[in-house]
Design a protein around this motif. Structure first.
Motif, PDB file in Angstrom:
ATOM      1  N   ARG A 164      -4.257  11.617   0.186  1.00  0.00           N
ATOM      2  CA  ARG A 164      -3.846  10.209   0.132  1.00  0.00           C
ATOM      3  C   ARG A 164      -2.761   9.922   1.170  1.00  0.00           C
ATOM      4  NH1 ARG A 164      -5.393   7.401  -4.457  1.00  0.00           N
ATOM      5  NH2 ARG A 164      -6.316   8.649  -6.127  1.00  0.00           N
ATOM      6  N   VAL A 175       0.865   4.153  -2.960  1.00  0.00           N
ATOM      7  CA  VAL A 175       0.604   5.575  -2.771  1.00  0.00           C
ATOM      8  C   VAL A 175       1.806   6.414  -3.196  1.00  0.00           C
ATOM      9  CG1 VAL A 175       1.365   5.821  -0.367  1.00  0.00           C
ATOM     10  CG2 VAL A 175      -0.478   7.244  -1.222  1.00  0.00           C
ATOM     11  N   ARG A 184       0.824  -1.211   0.000  1.00  0.00           N
ATOM     12  CA  ARG A 184       0.000   0.000   0.000  1.00  0.00           C
ATOM     13  C   ARG A 184       0.851   1.251   0.000  1.00  0.00           C
ATOM     14  NH1 ARG A 184      -3.740  -0.316   4.984  1.00  0.00           N
ATOM     15  NH2 ARG A 184      -1.732  -0.842   5.928  1.00  0.00           N
ATOM     16  N   THR A 188       1.684   6.683  -6.844  1.00  0.00           N
ATOM     17  CA  THR A 188       0.722   7.707  -7.250  1.00  0.00           C
ATOM     18  C   THR A 188       1.339   9.099  -7.154  1.00  0.00           C
ATOM     19  OG1 THR A 188      -1.089   6.325  -6.452  1.00  0.00           O
ATOM     20  CG2 THR A 188      -1.560   8.646  -6.788  1.00  0.00           C
TER      21      THR A 188
END
Length: 715
Positions: free
Chosen positions: A690, A630, A626, A633
């Motif tokens: 985020r 992120v 995870r 991203t």
């Protein structure tokens, strides 16, 4: 009086949960039982018989509380009604208890939907009272009202519990519906485009002349993705207000925000977001304002936006940059105005129809039920009062005044604070007593209910006590005995509790429904904002990279066909990745990794003529999936900004650990220090959101002459 010794009542307070609703109902039931217990000595000769009557009244109450107390749920069943009926009839027949207590039994039968049996109990009460006293109308009404109040209180308390329990499932359902709606919109608008890009790129490997068609499709799909992201963000003014505040703060303008609208806005949000963006940009561009107020409101089917600043000297100067915004608002049927106010500040105002809401308003069935029950109670009270007034010239006046009391109480029930209602009811409750005598003493109970519902406890309790004392004094002045005085005083409290319970429990249901609506709205807004972030951060980057690759493949088609075919093959892979991004935007799981995005960034930036340097200090296989996604991203957004917003020739990507923290740094040399300020895009805000969900932070700032540095840290 409203209830004879031994009638049930009803209580409810606007409190945040089912437990309090149950406590309120239980309190009212106990108050009713207290009336019968207090009346036992006056209706039964001998201490033993009076004690037995009191015990039976308590048994009736305990059987009723089984319907209210959750911990006693396992004892609910037909047998509890049988026990309650046996205790009630034993008290009435053997010990002279008022037949009004049979209303508890009728109410319990109503709750089990045994309507004929409930009617039979009320009829039996009338027969027993007729045989005992030769009269039946008054007691029959009391028994019927008791049954209705018991039924209404328990049903409203059940509704409170159901409404509270339904909030989370309804919220999840609202988010699920929005996710399905988003998926349908995006798959229809973008899925076909991505499929066409992939198929066209495969054909163009052999037929380079088709690259132009692929380029056109890629450009259109990218525009569709950006438009969809903007549309999703426009469902809420919150992101635009946040961006506006950040822009004003950066320009040294003190910003004040006053929000008064409900979200999500629907189509109205896009127009108001555009007006807000243009108005704030003009404020910053003028560089003369010191303060700026952003205010929203809603009413009459319109959503209104008002932006006021103190930096504009003439109306023409302020309205110059808002021509397009004004035209678009008016074309949509809205109102737009801009000008100087009497205080010398420049105000931009826009009003747009709210339109259909994505989340429906709470139903008012429970509230209507409470008003119907209250109307029935008022009607029954009025009939009971009129039965005690002798027929003659006074009777029409009593009927008119009782109708006025009932209308006043019903009109007030839908309002919040009591205002002048206590004064009106106080006059109506006490002034006619010398004329109508004891038949009018029960009206004061509605005054007590008004106090309990509309005032804080520290004020309502003393005022109810004063009201009860006034009723007692009036009863004594009319020459009534001690038992009757006590009966009227206690009945005043019970009547007040009935009004309090009906109105407060209904308002509690209404408030819980409104809270559930707000949760559903918030879930809908968050789902839209999530989709907007994913479209911008994931799919937007992929499509921008595809567009860049298509341009490069077209330029290389004649001079380096082999390289052109290689770029087209990469476009096919990127289109497949973009379809994965589309699944993420429609609610699927992200399939990103920092390692993959570093490789993609190197390829895309190199194709754009940007020199890339990568320094990695992370063992990617050991990086949490995870966290890797992120940070991937973040890197996508950073690369997209390098391609879209700068003239960079060099970009450095650094990854590593700083103690327990993982960090990503992207530095490019494309910053123009002389460029004018522009409103911040959605990307930085999206990434901040985020990262915050992982306990991370983001900084983006100028770093030396011409350099821009973006750093993300998690841990």
């Amino acid at each position: 009086m409203f209830f004879e010794a031994g009638s049930p009542g009803r209580s409810a307070e606007t409190v945040p949960g089912p437990r309090v609703a149950r406590v309120i109902v239980g309190l009212v039931m106990v108050a009713f039982a207290g009336v019968y217990v207090l009346a036992a000595p006056s209706r039964t000769e001998g201490a033993a018989r009076a004690g037995a009557a009191a015990v039976l009244a308590v048994a009736v109450l305990l059987a009723q509380l089984v319907r209210v107390v959750p911990r006693l749920e396992r004892w609910r069943g037909g047998w509890t009604v049988l026990v309650q009926g046996a205790a009630a009839y034993a008290g009435v027949i053997a010990f002279g208890t008022s037949v009004g207590i049979l209303g508890f039994v009728a109410g319990s039968l109503l709750l089990t939907r045994a309507w004929p049996l409930a009617a039979g109990v009320v009829a039996s009460a009338a027969i027993i009272d007729h045989l005992r006293n030769g009269a039946s109308a008054d007691v029959t009404i009391t028994c019927l009202l008791t049954a209705l109040v018991v039924y209404g209180l328990v049903r409203l308390a059940d509704r409170v519990g159901d409404t509270a329990a339904a909030r989370l499932p309804l919220t999840l359902a609202a988010a699920g519906r929005e996710r399905l709606r988003i998926a349908a919109e995006l798959n229809r608008a973008l899925g076909d485009g991505l499929q066409a890009i992939s198929a066209g790129s495969r054909r163009a490997v052999e037929r380079p002349e088709e690259i132009g068609g692929v380029l056109a499709v890629a450009r259109g799909t990218l525009n569709d993705a950006r438009a969809a992201a903007a549309d999703f963000r426009s469902m809420s003014l919150a992101p635009e207000v946040t961006a506006a505040r950040a822009l004003l703060d950066a320009a040294g303008v003190v910003a004040e925000v006053r929000g008064g609208h409900r979200e999500p806005l629907g189509p109205a949000g896009a127009l108001l977001a555009m007006v807000l963006r243009e108005a704030v940009t003009d404020v910053v561009r003028a560089e003369t304002a010191r303060t700026c107020v952003i205010e929203t409101s809603e009413g009459g089917g319109l959503v209104r936006l008002r932006v006021v600043n103190d930096g504009v000297r003439t109306a023409e100067q302020g309205a110059g940059g808002l021509v397009e915004a004004a035209a678009r608002v008016r074309a949509a049927g809205g109102d737009f105005s801009a000008g100087l106010g009497n205080d010398g500040r420049f105000a931009v105002e826009a009003a747009v129809a709210a339109g259909e809401r994505p989340v429906s308003l709470p139903d008012r069935a429970a509230y209507r039920l409470s008003l119907v029950l209250l109307a029935a109670v008022l009607a029954g009270f009025s009939v009971k009062g009129l039965l005690a007034v002798p027929w003659g010239p006074e009777w029409p006046a009593a009927a008119a005044l009782l109708l006025l009391v009932s209308a006043t109480q019903l009109f007030w029930a839908g309002r919040g604070r009591p205002g002048w209602w206590p004064l009106i009811l106080a006059v109506l409750g006490f002034a006619p007593v010398p004329v109508f005598g004891q038949a009018w003493l029960g009206v004061a109970g509605f005054l007590a209910g008004t106090f309990l519902v509309g005032l804080p406890r520290r004020a309502s309790v003393p005022l109810v006590a004063v009201t009860m004392a006034g009723v007692g004094a009036g009863a004594r002045m009319l020459g009534l005995g001690t038992a009757s005085v006590v009966n009227y005083v206690v009945s005043t409290l019970v009547t007040g509790l009935v009004v309090y319970g009906l109105v407060r429990l209904a308002r509690l249901v209404r408030d819980l429904q409104a809270a559930g609506e707000e949760l559903a709205r918030a879930a809908t807004v968050q789902e839209r904002l999530r989709a907007a972030r994913d479209l911008h951060d994931l799919l937007g980057h992929s499509l921008a990279a595809i567009l860049l690759k298509c341009e490069l493949a077209r330029r290389l088609a004649d001079v380096d066909p082999a390289r052109s075919r290689q770029e087209l093959a990469e476009i096919v892979d990127m289109a497949d990745q973009a379809r994965g991004d589309l699944r993420t935007a429609t609610g699927g799981d992200a399939e990103l990794s920092l390692e993959g995005e570093v490789a993609s960034a190197r390829s895309v930036l190199t194709a754009a003529g940007v020199e890339v340097e990568v320094e990695t200090g992370l063992e990617h296989p050991d990086l949490d999936g995870r966290v890797s996604a992120v940070l991937g991203t973040v890197l996508r957004e950073a690369v997209t900004n390098v391609l879209r917003h700068s003239t960079a020739t060099r970009c450095t990507i650094l990854t590593g650990r700083d103690g327990d923290a993982v960090r990503l740094v992207v530095v490019n040399d494309g910053l123009d220090p002389d460029a004018p300020r522009t409103p911040p895009g959605a990307g930085i805000g999206n990434l901040t959101t985020r990262l915050a969900s992982f306990g991370g932070t983001l900084s983006a700032r100028a770093d030396g002459a011409g350099y821009f540095r973006l750093e993300a840290r998690i841990g």
